[in-house]
Design a protein around this motif. Structure first.
Motif, mmCIF file in Angstrom:
data_model
loop_
_atom_site.group_PDB
_atom_site.id
_atom_site.type_symbol
_atom_site.label_atom_id
_atom_site.label_comp_id
_atom_site.label_asym_id
_atom_site.label_seq_id
_atom_site.Cartn_x
_atom_site.Cartn_y
_atom_site.Cartn_z
ATOM 1 N N PRO A 136 52.873 47.361 41.926
ATOM 2 C CA PRO A 136 54.247 46.947 41.275
ATOM 3 C C PRO A 136 53.478 44.786 41.053
ATOM 4 C CG PRO A 136 54.622 47.020 43.267
ATOM 5 C CD PRO A 136 52.877 47.870 43.019
ATOM 6 N N VAL A 137 54.415 44.228 39.696
ATOM 7 C CA VAL A 137 53.580 42.881 40.137
ATOM 8 C C VAL A 137 54.365 42.548 41.444
ATOM 9 C CG1 VAL A 137 54.396 41.151 38.481
ATOM 10 C CG2 VAL A 137 53.855 42.993 37.464
ATOM 11 N N GLY A 154 40.480 36.613 32.128
ATOM 12 C CA GLY A 154 40.078 37.762 31.180
ATOM 13 C C GLY A 154 41.454 38.517 31.657
ATOM 14 N N THR A 155 42.034 39.750 30.594
ATOM 15 C CA THR A 155 43.237 40.871 30.650
ATOM 16 C C THR A 155 42.389 41.216 32.501
ATOM 17 O OG1 THR A 155 42.924 40.777 28.866
ATOM 18 C CG2 THR A 155 43.974 42.522 30.471
ATOM 19 N N SER A 156 41.412 41.527 33.080
ATOM 20 C CA SER A 156 41.344 42.286 33.996
ATOM 21 C C SER A 156 41.577 41.880 35.435
ATOM 22 C CB SER A 156 39.999 42.169 34.547
ATOM 23 O OG SER A 156 39.515 43.920 33.617
ATOM 24 N N GLN A 178 44.368 41.102 38.222
ATOM 25 C CA GLN A 178 44.095 40.822 39.548
ATOM 26 C C GLN A 178 45.667 40.128 40.143
ATOM 27 O OE1 GLN A 178 40.488 39.030 40.917
ATOM 28 N NE2 GLN A 178 39.931 40.375 38.721
ATOM 29 N N VAL A 179 45.460 38.977 39.172
ATOM 30 C CA VAL A 179 47.127 38.166 40.109
ATOM 31 C C VAL A 179 47.910 39.012 39.855
ATOM 32 C CG1 VAL A 179 48.142 35.977 38.900
ATOM 33 C CG2 VAL A 179 45.377 36.468 38.342
ATOM 34 N N PHE A 180 48.582 39.358 38.759
ATOM 35 C CA PHE A 180 49.797 40.265 38.635
ATOM 36 C C PHE A 180 49.861 41.267 39.984
ATOM 37 C CE2 PHE A 180 50.055 41.647 33.783
ATOM 38 C CZ PHE A 180 51.387 40.314 33.234
ATOM 39 N N ALA A 181 48.933 41.569 40.142
ATOM 40 C CA ALA A 181 48.891 42.671 41.743
ATOM 41 C C ALA A 181 48.703 41.643 43.106
ATOM 42 C CB ALA A 181 48.273 43.713 41.392
ATOM 43 N N SER A 182 48.724 40.726 42.542
ATOM 44 C CA SER A 182 47.767 40.116 44.104
ATOM 45 C C SER A 182 48.485 38.492 44.227
ATOM 46 C CB SER A 182 46.341 39.991 44.678
ATOM 47 O OG SER A 182 46.136 39.235 43.593
ATOM 48 N N ILE A 223 41.139 44.435 41.702
ATOM 49 C CA ILE A 223 42.172 44.986 42.219
ATOM 50 C C ILE A 223 42.234 45.256 43.228
ATOM 51 C CG2 ILE A 223 44.578 45.669 41.490
ATOM 52 C CD1 ILE A 223 43.672 45.119 38.805
ATOM 53 N N ASP A 224 40.965 47.005 43.628
ATOM 54 C CA ASP A 224 40.941 46.900 45.001
ATOM 55 C C ASP A 224 40.552 46.493 45.592
ATOM 56 O OD1 ASP A 224 41.506 49.182 43.093
ATOM 57 O OD2 ASP A 224 39.423 49.397 43.093
#
Ligand code: SF4
Lengths: 458, 196
Positions: free
Chosen positions: A50-51, A145-147, A151-155, B177-178
């Motif tokens: 999730p975000v 960058g988009t990756s 990352q920011v969405f996830a954490s 991300i991981d």
């Protein structure tokens, strides 16, 4: 040893440090737009993540939107899909969206500051390199960058190595007609497009202290054009005054507490930078670019330098110029006043001041694209639209527009466009288009005269 | 992300400085909402003319050169943060880019997509261009574990730098991300401490 502004803000946001690796940096505000977010949302979906902190994200549609008839469905299918996808993603993840038709819509780097989302001491990111704009408030703001968007969405964090620090000092008094845009074009022309790579810049000295917030944003905006991740200016009274009363800015007691914290942020006297440059305001004049990167700039009264380098010659060939040419009096057919560098109300005030009572040259197409709905409204409120319209300028609706030519606002191949945007790369404003970067004043004067002129000589 | 360990292949020379992301992938191709198909438009305006015919003089259209390694002039990848530039390069088939200097954001984006940026010094870059010029089929050996780039035909071995964390990610095919998701507890503690 004291700390720099950058170090103070950075250190306040380090969650953890990896041995021999990057820091986990906490991000206060994440801005997103339609072009660099869809693949990040998909990446989350693929992993079923999730975000993490949707309330710290703000979205807008700017890069790929038409600047005419924004109330109608977008005709280009791909653009329409991209903008629809943003809406769908925001709804699904509970993210605030200032999309087309919303009174807060606009270029992401214009709306953040004007809504009070951008504040001193923050960390901010956006999938757009000109996120550096927000550093004008003394925040650490940089493009990702988009990756990394994923990352920011996830954490709400990023894994990043701490950049080195550089300071650029400009002292003295700017001559009349010399705009903040000229200051930054001058700096980049002296330092080159890769001088800042690996660094975060701080701009200091009386020139920046005396600048308005809009001017500081113009300067910080272009930090990336010398390769720096971002640029910052220490917050001061000018900053607090600007932030005060903005929609999402802290108010009352909270503001007072914040201001007393912000006052601790400026660089300590004994802090040390990894490198430092000093310039004299008196040397700076109205600037224009003659090549295909923003470092290829000269004062309007100078000649194109000579250089044996092949890539340099290739750039001049693309522009149709020769070494040693003067661009003063060069006829031009297009003028674009807009982009996150120069589409704030102050920019249009400066341009209109020059334009008032005059008419554009008949050969020139002059486009005015406000940075946001709020700027557009302000243009009306101050009656500037009448000045532009009487002079034959066309006023469009907010968006990135001819800055990157993703929509229909393109400059035809081979044509010269004096543009207030930040990039003069080959094809940036459309395949074959030739971009000459300049301040809003110089752009306005070029539209009126039909050629490049030195506004300090008029 | 795909794992990267070792590679022995030919390279394509792009002897131009300051190649910006607008050249790598022009903005008008950024309208897609997925990651696929960008390779088709890699260097679009250098590869094809206005009539969509290939421009013979551009290096990617030159049949003499092939391979998953791109050798480029100084300051490669400057300009915008668009990760589409890295996607276009990997989608086209590149696995390694060699230059004497990379723009920051591009370098990060490349690493996040399994594309290895190798920075060499300007003298080495000149030697590498010369090596391909005299023999377009000369092989490059890239060994990430040992952090070496080797060109046997000219007896060149270069030790290159890479961030230790990024190296492990590339070799194992992990991504950030991981890592971050596994650290959520720390992040929440950080938030709580700040809000206290
Ligand atoms: S105005 Fe131009 S530089 Fe600014 S965000 Fe839009 S496309 Fe990027």
């Amino acid at each position: 040893m004291g700390k720099t502004l950058f170090e103070k803000v950075w250190d306040n946001h380090v969650v953890d440090q990896l041995e021999n690796g990057p820091d986990i940096l906490y991000i206060d505000k994440h801005l997103i737009h339609e072009v660099t977010s869809p693949q990040a949302f998909s990446a989350l979906k693929e992993r079923n993540v999730p975000v993490f902190r949707p309330q710290q994200i703000v979205a807008t549609a700017d890069h790929n939107v038409p600047t005419l008839n924004q109330h109608l469905p977008i005709t280009d299918e791909l653009s329409r899909n991209q903008v629809a996808k943003l809406r769908q993603n925001c709804e699904e993840h509970n993210i605030e969206l200032y999309g087309l038709g919303h009174p807060y819509q606009g270029i992401v780097h214009v709306i953040g500051p004007e809504l009070g989302i951008t504040q001193p001491g923050m960390t901010m990111v956006c999938g757009d390199s000109h996120t550096s704009t927000h550093g004008a408030f003394g925040s650490i703001a940089f493009g990702i960058g988009t990756s990394q968007v994923a990352q920011v969405f996830a954490s709400q964090c990023l894994l990043v190595g701490k950049p080195k620090s550089m300071r650029i000092v400009v002292n003295g008094e700017l001559k009349p007609g010399v705009h903040p845009k000229d200051v930054i074009l001058y700096i980049i022309s002296k330092l080159g497009t890769d001088s800042g790579t690996g660094y975060f810049a701080e701009y200091a000295g009386s020139v920046f202290e005396n600048m308005t917030m809009e001017g500081r944003m113009t300067v910080c905006n272009m930090s990336i054009e010398m390769g720096a991740r971002g640029g910052m200016i220490a917050p001061d009274e000018t900053t607090y005054e600007y932030v005060k009363g903005k929609e999402f800015a802290p108010k009352g007691k909270e503001l007072e507490t914040k201001i007393s914290h912000w006052k601790t942020l400026p660089t300590d006297d004994d802090a040390v930078f990894d490198k430092e440059y000093t310039f004299d305001a008196a040397d700076i004049g109205p600037m224009i670019t003659y090549g295909t990167n923003p470092g290829m700039g000269i004062r309007v009264d100078e000649q194109i330098p000579t250089n044996e380098n092949e890539s340099y010659q290739k750039a001049l060939d693309y522009m149709g110029f020769s070494q040693g040419d003067s661009l003063h009096k060069l006829p031009i057919n297009y003028v674009f006043i807009g982009s996150c560098t120069n589409s704030r109300i102050e920019d249009f005030r400066a341009a209109s001041k020059y334009i008032k009572g005059k008419k554009k040259a008949s050969n020139v197409n002059a486009l005015i694209v406000p940075g946001s709905q709020q700027v557009a409204k302000q243009i009306q409120a101050e009656g500037l639209h009448k000045i532009f319209e009487a002079a034959g300028f066309e006023i469009r609706q907010p968006g990135c527009s001819a800055c990157l030519a993703m929509n229909d606002d393109k400059i035809p191949a081979g044509e010269y466009c004096v543009s207030t945007s930040n990039r003069n790369f080959e094809g940036r404003q459309g395949p074959g288009a030739r971009t000459i970067l300049a301040s809003p004043m110089t752009a306005a004067a070029a539209a009126i005269e039909g050629k490049i002129v030195d506004i300090t000589q008029l | 992300m795909k794992k990267f360990t070792r590679l022995q292949q030919t390279a394509i020379p792009l002897d131009i400085e300051n190649v910006d992301t607008d050249q790598i992938i022009p903005a008008r191709f950024l309208k897609a909402t997925d990651r696929k198909g960008f390779g088709e438009n890699l260097f679009r305006d250098w590869r094809y003319n206005g009539d969509q015919n290939p421009i013979d003089s551009f290096i990617l259209n030159n049949k003499n050169y092939s391979g998953p390694i791109l050798v480029a002039g100084n300051n490669f990848g400057c300009g915008s943060s668009r990760e589409h530039a890295a996607w276009a390069l990997t989608d086209f088939g590149f696995k390694v880019v060699i230059s004497s200097f990379f723009a920051d954001i591009f370098q990060g984006n490349a690493l996040n997509n399994g594309l290895l940026p190798i920075q060499v010094n300007p003298e080495q870059l000149t030697l590498i261009f010369k090596a391909i010029e005299s023999d377009p089929k000369c092989e490059f050996i890239v060994d990430l574990e040992k952090q070496t780039l080797q060109i046997a035909s000219i007896d060149l071995i270069i030790d290159f730098e890479i961030n230790g964390y990024k190296k492990i990610c590339l070799i194992n095919g992990y991504d950030d991300i991981d890592y971050l998701i596994n650290n959520k507890q720390k992040i929440i503690e950080f938030e709580n401490k700040r809000n206290a």
